[in-house]
Design a protein around this motif. Structure first.
Motif, mmCIF file in Angstrom:
data_model
loop_
_atom_site.group_PDB
_atom_site.id
_atom_site.type_symbol
_atom_site.label_atom_id
_atom_site.label_comp_id
_atom_site.label_asym_id
_atom_site.label_seq_id
_atom_site.Cartn_x
_atom_site.Cartn_y
_atom_site.Cartn_z
ATOM 1 N N LYS A 159 0.800 7.115 21.491
ATOM 2 C CA LYS A 159 0.934 6.504 20.167
ATOM 3 C C LYS A 159 1.025 7.534 19.046
ATOM 4 O O LYS A 159 1.551 7.254 17.967
ATOM 5 C CB LYS A 159 -0.252 5.560 19.911
ATOM 6 N N GLU A 160 0.517 8.743 19.297
ATOM 7 C CA GLU A 160 0.523 9.784 18.274
ATOM 8 C C GLU A 160 1.808 10.611 18.280
ATOM 9 O O GLU A 160 2.016 11.447 17.412
ATOM 10 C CB GLU A 160 -0.670 10.735 18.495
ATOM 11 N N LYS A 173 3.922 10.714 15.100
ATOM 12 C CA LYS A 173 3.181 10.889 13.852
ATOM 13 C C LYS A 173 3.711 12.052 13.017
ATOM 14 O O LYS A 173 3.801 11.970 11.784
ATOM 15 C CB LYS A 173 1.693 11.102 14.159
#
Length: 280
Positions: free
Chosen positions: A249-250, A253
Motif C-alpha cells: 500500500k505504501e 506514496k
C-alpha cells in the motif's frame, strides 16, 4: 500495402499478424475487431512498424489502459535501462517467482580471473550463474560470439565452491538472458554446449513474453497511467513489478499522486494482475 521495418526493409502488411498481436493484449474478439477497424482507417503504404505500433497502442488504450499496458511489454522491458541495471533486478525477481533465491551484481574469483555475475540464483542442489544482455535497440540480436564468451567465463568459475545464501555450493548451470532476439547460430551453439537461453521469444514455449503472461510478471514500466519520471522513481525505490504496487500500500506514496490519478493507476494495475491470458 508495404510496412517498413526498423531495419528499413519493406515487407507486406499482414492483417492476421496484427490481429494476433492485438489478441495478446487481452482484448476479446469483438474488441480486437473494433481496434483493428480503427487502425485500418489510418494505414498507408510504407507505414513504419513504429507508427503501426503507436496506432495499435492508442487504439487499445481507448478500449482499456491494461490492454495497452500488456501490448507494450517489449517496450516496457527496454525502459528497464538505459544500462540494464533494473533489467537484472527484474530477472532476479523472475527467478524468485520459480522458487529460487537470487542476488545481483556479485564479483567472484574464477580459476584464472575474477568475474562479475549479473544474477546468482539458487534452489535445492542447483546454483545458476546468469548473464544478462540488455539491449535498447528494438531489432537487436545476440550473435554467437556472446554465448561463446559466456561459455568461457562459465568454465572459469566451474568446479569452485562459492558461499551464497548461507551455504557453499558450486555453479551447476550457466544462463544467458536477454530482452533481445538470438541469432540461429547462437541457438545452435547453446544447444550443443548446454548453454541455457532465455530471450524475448526463445525458447518458444517458455520465452520471456510467455513467462510474463503466465506469471503476470509485468514491470511497472508497462503502466500507461504513469509518466516516465514516475516509473523511474518507483524503480529507484525498488518497486519493480506491477504486483508490488498491489501488494504494498505504501508503494505509490513517493509519487504523491492526486486521488483520481491514484485510482486510475491502481485500476490499471489490478486489471493487469487479475486478467490471465489464455494459452495459445
Amino acid at each position: 500495402m508495404l510496412v517498413k521495418k526498423y531495419s528499413g526493409e519493406l515487407v507486406p502488411f499482414n492483417s492476421d499478424s496484427l490481429r494476433h498481436s492485438l489478441t495478446r493484449s487481452g482484448a476479446n474478439n469483438e474488441q480486437v475487431e473494433k481496434v483493428y477497424t480503427q487502425i485500418k482507417e489510418k494505414l498507408f503504404d510504407g507505414i513504419s512498424t513504429r507508427e503501426l505500433y503507436q496506432l495499435a497502442f492508442e487504439a487499445l488504450k481507448s478500449q482499456r489502459n491494461s490492454f495497452a499496458a500488456r501490448y507494450s511489454l517489449k517496450k516496457a522491458l527496454r525502459e528497464l535501462g538505459p544500462e540494464g541495471f533494473y533489467f537484472e533486478k527484474w530477472i532476479a525477481r523472475l527467478f524468485q517467482e520459480y522458487g529460487f533465491e537470487s542476488t545481483t551484481g556479485q564479483t567472484i574469483q574464477g580459476h584464472a580471473v575474477s568475474h562479475e555475475i549479473d544474477v546468482v540464483a539458487s534452489k535445492g542442489n542447483e546454483m545458476l550463474a546468469i548473464e544478462c544482455k540488455f539491449r535498447n535497440d528494438i531489432d537487436a540480436k545476440i550473435s554467437v560470439t556472446t554465448p561463446m564468451y559466456f561459455l568461457s567465463r562459465f568454465k572459469d568459475i566451474s568446479d569452485i565452491s562459492y558461499h551464497f545464501f548461507g551455504q557453499n555450493k558450486k555453479f551447476t548451470q550457466g544462463w544467458l538472458v536477454t530482452n533481445a532476439y538470438l541469432t540461429s547460430d547462437s541457438k545452435d551453439f547453446g544447444k550443443y554446449y548446454n548453454v541455457n537461453f532465455l530471450s524475448w521469444d526463445y525458447p518458444i514455449d517458455n520465452s520471456i513474453k510467455k513467462r510474463v503472461d503466465k506469471a503476470v510478471f509485468y514491470p511497472v514500466t508497462c503502466l500507461t497511467t504513469l509518466t516516465d519520471v514516475e516509473e523511474k522513481t518507483l524503480l529507484q525505490n525498488q518497486i519493480i513489478l506491477v504486483k508490488d504496487i498491489i501488494n504494498n500500500k505504501e508503494a505509490l506514496k513517493s509519487l504523491k499522486l492526486d486521488s483520481e490519478k491514484l485510482r486510475l493507476v491502481l485500476e490499471e494495475a489490478r486489471e493487469l494482475i487479475d486478467y490471465k491470458l489464455e494459452e495459445e
